[in-house]
Scaffold this active site. Structure first.
Site, PDB file in Angstrom:
ATOM      1  N   GLY A 160      21.810  66.331  15.295  1.00 31.25           N
ATOM      2  CA  GLY A 160      21.745  67.150  16.374  1.00 31.25           C
ATOM      3  C   GLY A 160      22.766  68.208  16.869  1.00 31.25           C
ATOM      4  O   GLY A 160      23.479  68.448  18.096  1.00 31.25           O
ATOM      5  N   ASN A 176      24.280  71.358  15.961  1.00 32.46           N
ATOM      6  CA  ASN A 176      23.565  73.137  16.081  1.00 32.46           C
ATOM      7  C   ASN A 176      24.361  73.431  18.121  1.00 32.46           C
ATOM      8  O   ASN A 176      24.662  74.179  17.777  1.00 32.46           O
ATOM      9  CB  ASN A 176      22.883  73.447  15.306  1.00 32.46           C
ATOM     10  N   GLY A 221      25.222  72.207  21.765  1.00 33.89           N
ATOM     11  CA  GLY A 221      25.584  71.413  22.829  1.00 33.89           C
ATOM     12  C   GLY A 221      26.371  70.061  22.908  1.00 33.89           C
ATOM     13  O   GLY A 221      27.282  70.657  21.981  1.00 33.89           O
ATOM     14  N   ILE A 222      26.024  68.694  22.988  1.00 27.61           N
ATOM     15  CA  ILE A 222      27.601  67.866  22.770  1.00 27.61           C
ATOM     16  C   ILE A 222      27.476  67.998  21.303  1.00 27.61           C
ATOM     17  O   ILE A 222      29.023  67.557  21.388  1.00 27.61           O
ATOM     18  CB  ILE A 222      26.825  66.385  23.202  1.00 27.61           C
ATOM     19  N   GLY A 223      26.277  67.835  20.523  1.00 28.63           N
ATOM     20  CA  GLY A 223      26.545  67.206  19.164  1.00 28.63           C
ATOM     21  C   GLY A 223      27.945  68.472  18.260  1.00 28.63           C
ATOM     22  O   GLY A 223      28.460  68.604  17.537  1.00 28.63           O
ATOM     23  N   SER A 244      21.754  56.666  27.240  1.00 30.63           N
ATOM     24  CA  SER A 244      22.483  57.755  28.894  1.00 30.63           C
ATOM     25  C   SER A 244      21.861  56.573  29.579  1.00 30.63           C
ATOM     26  O   SER A 244      22.019  55.620  29.567  1.00 30.63           O
ATOM     27  CB  SER A 244      21.224  58.961  28.707  1.00 30.63           C
ATOM     28  N   TYR A 287      11.541  57.822  28.406  1.00 28.77           N
ATOM     29  CA  TYR A 287      12.813  58.477  27.804  1.00 28.77           C
ATOM     30  C   TYR A 287      13.619  57.652  27.852  1.00 28.77           C
ATOM     31  O   TYR A 287      14.710  57.320  27.635  1.00 28.77           O
ATOM     32  CB  TYR A 287      13.208  59.672  28.534  1.00 28.77           C
TER      33      TYR A 287
END
Length: 333
Positions: free
Chosen positions: A53, A55, A57-59, A184, A210
């Site tokens: 992941g 591409n 945000g956090i990644g 999270s 989630y």
């Protein structure tokens, strides 16, 4: 100075003082919401990292920091187009394009995960850092993957679990060997995971699913730590983390992402939520922090050890989840 001048001067001083107090309060409030920052001067030269992941945000910020610190980074993303766009942005921010490698990987498709692992391992036989960062949130309806699992559950737990297992031989070859699950804080609100019904439509709930997937991330780190210790691979560490309340694309399926509301709330989201760069700090801390060596099966937030859901400390439940995950991903012996 006459009375009028004195009054005007006093008013000006009051304004300056009040403005200074407001600025200081706002500065420290914003600093509080930014959370812990990783400030160690550590080089990642010679290390190979894999980030899912990556591409946005956090990644994206995690890849950026690792690359700037000289790591060779494999970016596992669903979209080649978005990955290439991210690579161009990273290069504009000073990253070395020769140390950025795109591998297509869709965690909701076990076949895609296996192809991604095979392609990665054809390029490198050793992985020093694996960061299971990718995940989905706010799925409003029950969806089943082609592998027969609820989409949030497979994307956030089973997919990363399979990828981790496929990469384990390469991770074990590294003397550095760190595996990181981005979980999270919301996992603290999760009830016990019922493995018999976790994929069922009747048991689905947008936040329930989630929360359970994020609890599974923490339990996975604990269970895998015990498996590695039994296997004699004590040098491999596996930890989980809470990145913070981050203003990322995870909210793209909610009302917060509608044009009008997105603009109206922009300032408040910037002030009260972490930026993606802030949210990446604990991932980078666990990947590069000098004090992490030997610490495994733990849960972190704001670059420090913190308390996980007591359910994640149930070793039998963690083992049951691990065995179940092996069965679901076709890895059980």
């Amino acid at each position: 100075m006459d009375g009028a001048d004195a009054e005007e001067h006093g008013g000006f001083l009051f304004f300056v003082l009040a403005s200074s107090v407001v600025f200081i309060v706002l500065f420290f409030t914003r600093r509080y919401f930014k959370g812990g920052q990783f400030n160690e001067r550590v080089s990642a030269k010679g290390l190979v990292a894999v980030v899912t992941g990556s591409n946005c945000g956090i990644g994206f910020e995690t890849v950026r920091e690792l690359n700037l610190r000289k790591a060779d980074v494999y970016m596992l993303c669903r979209s080649e187009e978005k990955a290439n766009e991210a690579k161009r942005m990273l290069v504009r921010q000073g990253c070395d394009a020769t140390r950025l490698h795109f591998i297509e990987c869709d965690l909701t498709d076990f076949e895609s995960v296996r192809r991604a692992a095979k392609e990665t391992l054809e390029s490198t036989d050793t992985i020093d850092i694996l960061i299971n960062n990718a995940g989905i949130m706010f799925q409003s309806k029950h969806e089943q993957t082609k592998d027969g699992h609820e989409k949030t559950w497979q994307s956030n737990h089973l997919g990363p679990f399979l990828l981790t297992e496929l990469f384990l031989p390469a991770v074990k070859k590294s003397s550095y060997a760190r595996i990181i699950n981005v979980s999270s804080r919301i996992h603290l609100k999760s009830e016990k995971i019922n493995l018999a019904t976790v994929d069922d439509k009747k048991s689905f709930g947008m936040m329930k699913s989630y929360r359970q997937s994020k609890l599974a991330n923490v339990m996975h780190a604990r269970a895998l730590t015990k498996e590695l210790r039994k296997d004699g691979a004590e040098h491999v560490t596996v930890n989980s983390l809470h990145p913070g309340v981050v203003n990322t694309e995870l909210a793209r399926n909610t009302i917060l992402n509608t044009p009008g509301i997105k603009q109206i709330t922009a300032v408040f989201r910037w002030f009260l939520m972490k930026t993606s760069r802030d949210g990446a700090q604990t991932s980078i801390f666990l990947a590069l922090g000098k004090k992490i060596g030997g610490i495994s099966g733990k849960y972190f937030a704001d670059c420090k050890l913190t308390q996980e859901n007591p359910l994640a400390l149930d070793d039998q439940a963690c083992q049951d989840l691990y065995n179940y995950s092996l069965e679901c991903t076709g890895l059980a012996k």
